[in-house]
Motif scaffolding. Structure first.
Motif, short mmCIF file in Angstrom:
data_model
loop_
_atom_site.label_atom_id
_atom_site.label_comp_id
_atom_site.label_asym_id
_atom_site.label_seq_id
_atom_site.Cartn_x
_atom_site.Cartn_y
_atom_site.Cartn_z
N ALA A 29 45.77 29.45 40.17
CA ALA A 29 46.66 30.55 40.44
C ALA A 29 45.93 31.98 39.79
N LEU A 30 45.93 32.90 40.42
CA LEU A 30 45.07 34.24 39.93
C LEU A 30 46.09 35.17 39.80
N ALA A 89 35.83 24.37 49.23
CA ALA A 89 36.71 23.78 50.21
C ALA A 89 37.59 23.22 49.68
N LYS A 90 37.52 22.68 48.42
CA LYS A 90 38.71 22.01 47.79
C LYS A 90 39.83 22.89 46.89
N TRP A 91 39.51 24.15 47.03
CA TRP A 91 40.35 25.18 46.15
C TRP A 91 41.44 25.59 47.16
N TYR A 92 42.74 25.40 46.16
CA TYR A 92 43.92 25.87 46.84
C TYR A 92 44.32 27.31 46.18
N ILE A 93 44.59 28.27 46.66
CA ILE A 93 44.62 29.50 45.69
C ILE A 93 46.04 30.16 45.85
N PHE A 94 46.42 30.51 44.85
CA PHE A 94 47.77 31.00 44.80
C PHE A 94 47.82 32.52 43.82
N TRP A 95 48.96 33.03 43.66
CA TRP A 95 48.69 34.10 42.64
C TRP A 95 50.23 34.11 41.66
N ALA A 96 49.80 34.16 40.33
CA ALA A 96 50.80 33.94 39.39
C ALA A 96 51.76 35.24 39.46
N ASP A 97 51.35 36.38 40.02
CA ASP A 97 52.07 37.51 40.28
C ASP A 97 51.57 38.31 41.50
N GLU A 98 52.41 38.96 42.27
CA GLU A 98 51.83 39.88 43.22
C GLU A 98 52.84 41.21 43.46
N PHE A 100 49.74 23.23 37.88
CA PHE A 100 48.59 23.82 38.50
C PHE A 100 47.51 23.48 37.37
N ASP A 101 46.20 23.40 38.07
CA ASP A 101 45.07 22.70 37.23
C ASP A 101 44.76 24.11 36.45
N LEU A 102 44.92 25.26 36.94
CA LEU A 102 44.55 26.38 36.20
C LEU A 102 45.18 27.73 36.35
N ILE A 103 45.95 28.42 35.55
CA ILE A 103 46.64 29.61 35.81
C ILE A 103 45.76 30.58 35.02
#
Length: 266
Positions: free
Chosen positions: A47-48, A72-81, A151-154
């Motif tokens: 999460a970005l 190709a294995k990255w799933y990308i989200f946003w911690a805020d938007e 999440f793996d990383l925030i």
């Protein structure tokens, strides 16, 4: 190479001479977590946030990472938007797309941005639904001590006022315990309408990194890391305390300029 590094109580502090050195170490850190997560469960759920964070991740677009990271294995989200159109200058999605995602071979269907055609409340509700579906299918792990996504990383930045994601000081959303994603319509910083991960989700992550640069953040870095004035209402950044995960602060020398260097390493 960090000028200073220390670990205490499950958190790590790294201080850098300049943003270039911080960026290099941050890219290494993200690439290593990506490799470990993919090896462990086949995906890297990250999460970005917005702000200067994306430019500080820029080295991931360069060699060797552009070739060695399993994008190709990255799933990308946003911690805020910000609840604005995806092509709007204030959009965190646009910032990440222009500065990172368009330059590396991520899978477009793995990039999970908010629905920008609805209200902030509905956008938060829809985003939580998407995350719940991906937890159900185990694309995102689930916390073993709550039902929260793990999440793996925030990745978080921090504002001069100590806010992280869109969790602002003294705001009611700091007390949200049930929702994974919530919304605000009164951000003290424009634009006013935003969605944000809640503290239970942030603190359920396997890894959280807070990336802070600039002298205008020095007071808040001091308040949070040196743990001063414990009786005052906590700054949101101070509430980032992963329950079973790792917390790393990446801080440049100017942002760290008011730290009491002895306290963290006692």
């Amino acid at each position: 190479m960090a000028l200073f590094g220390a670990k205490k109580d499950g958190r790590e502090l790294k201080i850098y001479e300049n943003t270039d050195e911080l960026s290099t170490d941050l890219a290494d850190y993200i690439a290593e977590l990506s490799e470990a997560s993919v090896k462990e469960h086949g995906v890297f759920a990250i999460a970005l946030s917005g702000g200067s964070l994306i430019s500080l991740m820029g080295k991931l677009c360069e060699a060797p990472y552009n070739k060695t990271v399993d994008w190709a294995k990255w799933y990308i989200f946003w911690a805020d938007e910000r609840v604005v159109a995806k092509n709007h200058a204030d959009s965190n999605y646009k910032l990440a797309k222009d500065g990172l995602l368009s330059k590396v071979p991520v899978v477009p269907s793995h990039v999970h941005s908010i629905n920008d055609t609805v209200s902030a409340e509905k956008a938060a509700e829809d985003y939580e639904f998407v995350i719940r579906q991906l937890v159900r299918t185990r694309v995102i792990n689930v916390s073993d001590i709550s039902d929260c996504p793990k999440f793996d990383l925030i990745l978080l930045g921090m504002g001069p006022d100590g806010h992280v994601a869109s969790l602002f000081p003294s705001h009611l959303v700091l007390d949200e315990k049930e929702e994974w994603v919530t919304f605000i319509t009164d951000s003290p910083k424009p634009p006013p309408e935003r969605i944000t991960f809640t503290l239970p989700v942030i603190n359920s992550a396997s890894n959280v990194a807070v990336v802070v640069t600039g002298g205008n953040k020095a007071d808040s870095v001091h308040l949070v890391i040196d743990d001063v004035e414990p009786d005052l209402p906590s700054l949101p950044a101070k509430l980032v305390q992963p329950t079973k995960g790792n917390l790393v602060w990446f801080v440049d020398k100017t942002a760290a300029s008011k730290l009491d260097g002895t306290k963290f390493s006692e």
